[in-house]
Design an enzyme around this catalytic site. Structure first.
Site: not given
Length: 253
Positions: A149, A175, A45
């Site tokens: 997730e 998530d 990310h």
């Protein structure tokens, strides 16, 4: 003698680390000099390229700080790159079933169909560590963390947890909330999923890790078997520190 991270995970020692979101060797070096147990470079990310990862891993190794890399995907080349750079291990996102768990474990370890060998890497001490010694050291120290997730992963969690090449299941509650269509990471369906993951990890002898948005949650999850906490981030420290400084200076005398 320092106990390797892999052994500490297996022993379910309480481990506290943070996410590094800034692609900077200096940031990694500063945090590596703290009392944290480990750092995780977020190449999923945050905008880490190969050069950024190389420098940040080097900074951590220079201060003997265990360092994981959350790779952008389960692609074997991303796992290989992180480990060749000398990372202690990898956090692999979106592991959804037993087959994908076996695939990432194989990609992180040497052996048939697994990680490609290069003696010229930092991990192999630039040819100074000979093949038999490097293979043994890698087998003994490489950490593989599967991030859970997705709702489908929760349904397959017992099969995922049974994969012997995994060291830890890391619960991604944000998530999971998205996957379940829940309002937040605190939604009952997400909490129930996290509890199931904890139970599966404990049952299979795997460590379980988690990010929590509120530190007050730590004792509860610790009681359910979570031993690895990757909390906050360098960004959080900057934002909170700057806000606290401004508030302190502007406070009435």
């Amino acid at each position: 003698m320092t106990v390797p991270l892999k052994q500490r995970l297996a022993a379910r020692d309480l481990l506290v680390g943070t996410w590094v979101k800034t692609p900077s060797a200096i940031v990694a070096e500063v945090l590596a000099g703290t009392g944290l147990d480990l750092l995780c470079l977020d190449a999923e990310h945050a905008p880490f390229d190969r050069g950024d990862l190389d420098a940040a891993v080097l900074a951590c190794r220079a201060l003997a700080m265990p360092v994981l890399v959350r790779v952008p995907s389960a692609a074997p080349e991303t796992i290989l790159n992180a480990l060749d750079l000398g990372a202690t291990g990898v956090v692999v996102p979106h592991v959804v079933d037993g087959a994908s768990a076996a695939t990432i474990a194989r990609a992180a370890h040497y052996g048939p169909g697994g990680r490609g060998y290069a003696g010229s890497s930092r991990a192999a001490n630039y040819t100074r560590t000979k093949m038999p010694q490097h293979l043994a050291a890698s087998r003994a120290a490489t950490v593989v963390v599967a991030q859970i997730e997705d709702a489908e992963a929760v349904e397959a969690i017992e099969a995922i947890a049974a994969e012997p090449g995994l060291d830890c299941l890391f619960i991604g509650r944000a998530d999971l909330a998205v996957s379940y269509g829940a309002a937040s990471a605190a939604d009952p369906v997400v909490i129930a999923a996290a509890e199931r993951i904890c139970a599966a990890g404990l049952g299979a002898g795997r460590a379980v890790g988690m990010f929590v948005p509120d530190l007050a949650e730590v004792p509860r999850w610790r009681g359910l078997g979570v031993s690895l906490f990757l909390l906050e981030s360098d960004h959080t420290f900057l934002i909170r520190g700057a806000a606290a400084l401004a508030a302190a200076v502007r406070a009435p005398a």
